[in-house]
Design a protein around this motif. Structure first.
Motif, mmCIF file in Angstrom:
data_model
loop_
_atom_site.group_PDB
_atom_site.id
_atom_site.type_symbol
_atom_site.label_atom_id
_atom_site.label_comp_id
_atom_site.label_asym_id
_atom_site.label_seq_id
_atom_site.Cartn_x
_atom_site.Cartn_y
_atom_site.Cartn_z
ATOM 1 N N VAL A 85 14.332 45.453 58.564
ATOM 2 C CA VAL A 85 14.027 44.984 59.968
ATOM 3 C C VAL A 85 13.299 44.217 59.746
ATOM 4 N N ASP A 86 11.896 44.400 58.934
ATOM 5 C CA ASP A 86 10.717 43.336 58.708
ATOM 6 C C ASP A 86 11.263 42.055 58.857
ATOM 7 N N LEU A 87 12.381 41.170 58.019
ATOM 8 C CA LEU A 87 12.535 39.778 58.002
ATOM 9 C C LEU A 87 13.877 39.528 58.918
ATOM 10 N N ALA A 88 14.410 40.724 60.059
ATOM 11 C CA ALA A 88 15.216 40.362 61.347
ATOM 12 C C ALA A 88 14.799 38.994 61.998
ATOM 13 N N LEU A 89 15.036 37.984 62.586
ATOM 14 C CA LEU A 89 14.905 37.060 62.576
ATOM 15 C C LEU A 89 15.031 37.526 64.259
ATOM 16 N N TYR A 90 14.814 38.031 64.713
ATOM 17 C CA TYR A 90 14.933 38.538 66.445
ATOM 18 C C TYR A 90 14.409 37.086 67.472
ATOM 19 N N TYR A 91 13.690 36.414 66.896
ATOM 20 C CA TYR A 91 13.193 36.281 68.385
ATOM 21 C C TYR A 91 13.828 34.939 67.831
ATOM 22 N N SER A 92 15.136 34.761 67.286
ATOM 23 C CA SER A 92 15.956 33.141 67.497
ATOM 24 C C SER A 92 16.492 32.886 68.729
ATOM 25 N N GLU A 93 16.888 33.874 69.852
ATOM 26 C CA GLU A 93 16.915 33.733 71.001
ATOM 27 C C GLU A 93 15.150 33.248 71.880
ATOM 28 N N VAL B 244 22.122 34.369 74.083
ATOM 29 C CA VAL B 244 22.803 35.776 74.092
ATOM 30 C C VAL B 244 22.436 36.355 72.956
ATOM 31 N N GLY B 245 21.746 36.004 72.441
ATOM 32 C CA GLY B 245 21.150 37.689 71.475
ATOM 33 C C GLY B 245 21.198 37.181 70.321
ATOM 34 N N ASP B 246 20.041 37.472 68.978
ATOM 35 C CA ASP B 246 20.229 37.020 67.197
ATOM 36 C C ASP B 246 21.583 37.743 66.977
ATOM 37 N N HIS B 247 22.039 38.648 67.389
ATOM 38 C CA HIS B 247 23.164 39.886 66.420
ATOM 39 C C HIS B 247 24.560 38.711 67.365
ATOM 40 N N LEU B 248 24.366 38.345 68.197
ATOM 41 C CA LEU B 248 25.637 37.418 68.652
ATOM 42 C C LEU B 248 25.863 35.762 67.643
ATOM 43 N N THR B 249 24.273 35.318 67.421
ATOM 44 C CA THR B 249 24.187 33.964 66.817
ATOM 45 C C THR B 249 24.631 34.154 65.516
ATOM 46 N N ALA B 250 24.508 35.090 64.966
ATOM 47 C CA ALA B 250 24.212 35.472 63.599
ATOM 48 C C ALA B 250 25.910 35.523 63.305
ATOM 49 N N MET B 251 26.954 35.527 64.464
ATOM 50 C CA MET B 251 28.009 35.028 63.951
ATOM 51 C C MET B 251 29.185 34.404 64.562
ATOM 52 N N ALA B 252 28.263 33.679 64.666
ATOM 53 C CA ALA B 252 28.456 31.800 65.336
ATOM 54 C C ALA B 252 28.122 30.875 64.253
ATOM 55 N N LEU B 253 26.670 31.829 63.254
ATOM 56 C CA LEU B 253 26.243 30.636 62.211
ATOM 57 C C LEU B 253 27.221 30.845 61.428
ATOM 58 N N LEU B 254 27.947 32.147 60.910
ATOM 59 C CA LEU B 254 28.824 31.902 60.014
ATOM 60 C C LEU B 254 30.122 31.445 60.068
ATOM 61 N N ASP B 255 30.085 30.853 61.088
ATOM 62 C CA ASP B 255 31.362 29.443 61.497
ATOM 63 C C ASP B 255 30.851 27.745 60.657
ATOM 64 N N ARG B 256 29.319 27.975 60.614
ATOM 65 C CA ARG B 256 28.914 26.872 60.825
ATOM 66 C C ARG B 256 29.113 26.798 59.638
ATOM 67 N N PRO B 257 29.146 25.136 58.484
ATOM 68 C CA PRO B 257 29.494 24.804 57.868
ATOM 69 C C PRO B 257 28.158 24.895 56.742
ATOM 70 N N GLN B 258 28.173 25.986 55.679
ATOM 71 C CA GLN B 258 27.179 26.207 54.247
ATOM 72 C C GLN B 258 26.837 26.990 55.292
#
Length: 454
Positions: free
Chosen positions: A234-242, A259-273
């Motif tokens: 929790v301490d390091l979760a970057l919730y503010y990303s939205e 759309v929210g940090d929890h959905l952005t995390a899925m989107a980033l997994l699809d990007r290079p590296q």
């Protein structure tokens, strides 16, 4: 020993809820947990919440199973009442993620109270105990074969067996197979014991698997920082990303961050590296990075926490500084500078910057700028065994009956072992585990099913 009403495999939120409810109703239960302590990843969470209506859940999660969605919303109030009936603090409802509604709960008190209730009613809780295989007779699951801490084997007979081992996010190979090839290397913001045991046991018994490519619940975390200490989840979760901008290693935005940090995390997994730079300005730092994310939770300066943890981060006095980004970071700083300027120009003019900006549409133009390298981390997976609203496991389509998809007699699943509720969307994790854990208890307490397994 005589057959118990319910054998629970896995002692997290779903398993302990089911076991405690059965024990409270006078039923017999054995709970088996392979870790030294019960509780699982639920010990790291503190909010029980979901969408306030079926319509709202369907809006944010249109591709999920509608039967399970309705069961979750319809069962939520009774589940909260159950928590309070045990004397566990459950605070008044507050908004969560803009659309949800839920309660801050003393989760550890709840989990410990459930375990104590089971033991006080003379029922068993076996820790450090592994489940080697499910047992069956005439096509019905009748319990399991368990390996005790001393190396001996115990056969536990049960009218119903509940799989509640927490999903498969702890296994890199299964993450790569069912989430994304890059998922093998992502961080884990959960307990390490949920490695697909329930999935393997259920599929060996003929259970169907649902939700491949359904995604996962997680958050953006500072890249390259160890998550071995659960306090960092929790301490390091970057919730503010939205409220910030996220750029991949090519220097491009690729998702509507709002759309929210929890959905952005899925989107980033699809990007290079599977890594990117999160860029915020002084306004976002003031209003979100160092402020409270959820009502009732004190704010902390996430940027400072990331810096102290050794994350790759920096403060830029102005946008021109981006052109001097260290080469070893591997990002085209000048491109990112240009994209921020383009975003600001579009936002100031009232336009919609690609790839979209649904909510916080204000420009990021107040220096200094706060930059953190982010990467996705997984909390729990959405794919799992097919179940119905009563937590009964269903066979794969074409199995077990003329129409296919019929029940696997004697077998239940709840929590992250069950799939189908969410598909690349999220509306709470503790709530489904609680609601469907209690549903499993109701099914078990209803007595042995008829011969057709219904």
């Amino acid at each position: 020993m005589d057959s118990v009403d319910l054998l629970v495999i896995g002692g997290g939120m779903a398993g302990l809820s089911a076991a405690a409810r059965v024990a409270a109703e006078g039923g017999s239960v054995v709970l088996v947990e392979k870790a030294e302590r019960t509780g699982g990843s639920a010990r790291f969470a503190g909010f029980v919440w979901t969408a306030p209506s079926v319509e709202e859940l369907r809006r944010v999660n249109p591709d999920g199973d509608p039967e399970l969605a309705a069961a979750l919303v319809d069962g939520f109030a009774d589940a909260v009442a159950w928590v309070r009936s045990l004397g566990v603090e459950c605070r008044p409802p507050v908004p969560v993620l803009g659309f949800g509604r839920g309660h801050q709960v003393d989760t550890n008190h709840y989990l410990d109270t459930c375990e104590r209730l089971v033991r006080d009613r003379g029922q068993e809780v076996l820790t450090n105990t592994r489940t080697r295989a499910l047992r069956s007779e005439n096509g019905r699951v009748t319990g399991a074969e368990c390996l005790l801490p001393d190396g001996s084997v115990r056969h536990i007979e049960a009218a119903w067996t509940l799989l509640a081992t927490g999903g498969f996010q702890g296994d890199p190979g299964l993450r790569a197979q069912h989430l994304h090839p890059q998922a093998a290397d992502v961080g884990l913001r959960a307990n390490p014991h949920s490695r697909g045991d329930g999935l393997a046991l259920g599929r060996a018994a003929g259970a169907g698997f649902g939700g491949k490519d359904a995604g996962f619940y997680g958050h953006l975390m500072p890249a390259g920082v160890s998550l071995a200490d659960p306090a960092r989840f929790v301490d390091l979760a970057l919730y503010y990303s939205e409220h910030a901008l996220l750029f991949d290693v090519t220097g491009e935005r690729f998702v509507d961050e709002t759309v929210g940090d929890h959905l952005t995390a899925m989107a980033l997994l699809d990007r290079p590296q599977a890594r990117g730079l999160l860029v915020a300005d002084a306004r976002v730092h003031r209003e979100w990075i160092s402020a409270s994310y959820v009502e009732g939770i004190p704010g902390v300066d996430k940027f400072q926490l990331c810096h102290r943890a050794g994350a790759r981060c920096a403060v830029a006095d102005d946008l021109a500084d981006f052109a001097s980004m260290p080469e070893e970071w591997g990002y085209p700083g000048a491109v990112i500078r240009d994209r921020v300027e383009e975003f600001n120009a579009m936002a100031t003019a009232g336009g919609t910057p690609a790839p979209g900006r649904l909510l916080d549409t204000r420009p990021l133009d107040e220096p200094p700028f706060y930059v953190v390298e982010a990467a996705p981390a997984v909390t729990f997976t959405f794919a799992g065994l097919l179940t119905d609203a009563g937590a009964r496991v269903r066979s794969a389509p074409g199995d077990g009956g003329a129409a296919g998809g019929g029940p696997v007699p004697g077998l239940l699943a709840a929590g992250a072992d069950a799939g189908g509720l969410y598909r690349r969307a999220y509306a709470g994790g503790l709530a489904p585990a609680l609601v469907f854990g209690l549903a499993a208890a109701r099914t078990a307490l209803a007595g042995r099913p008829a011969a057709d397994g219904r």
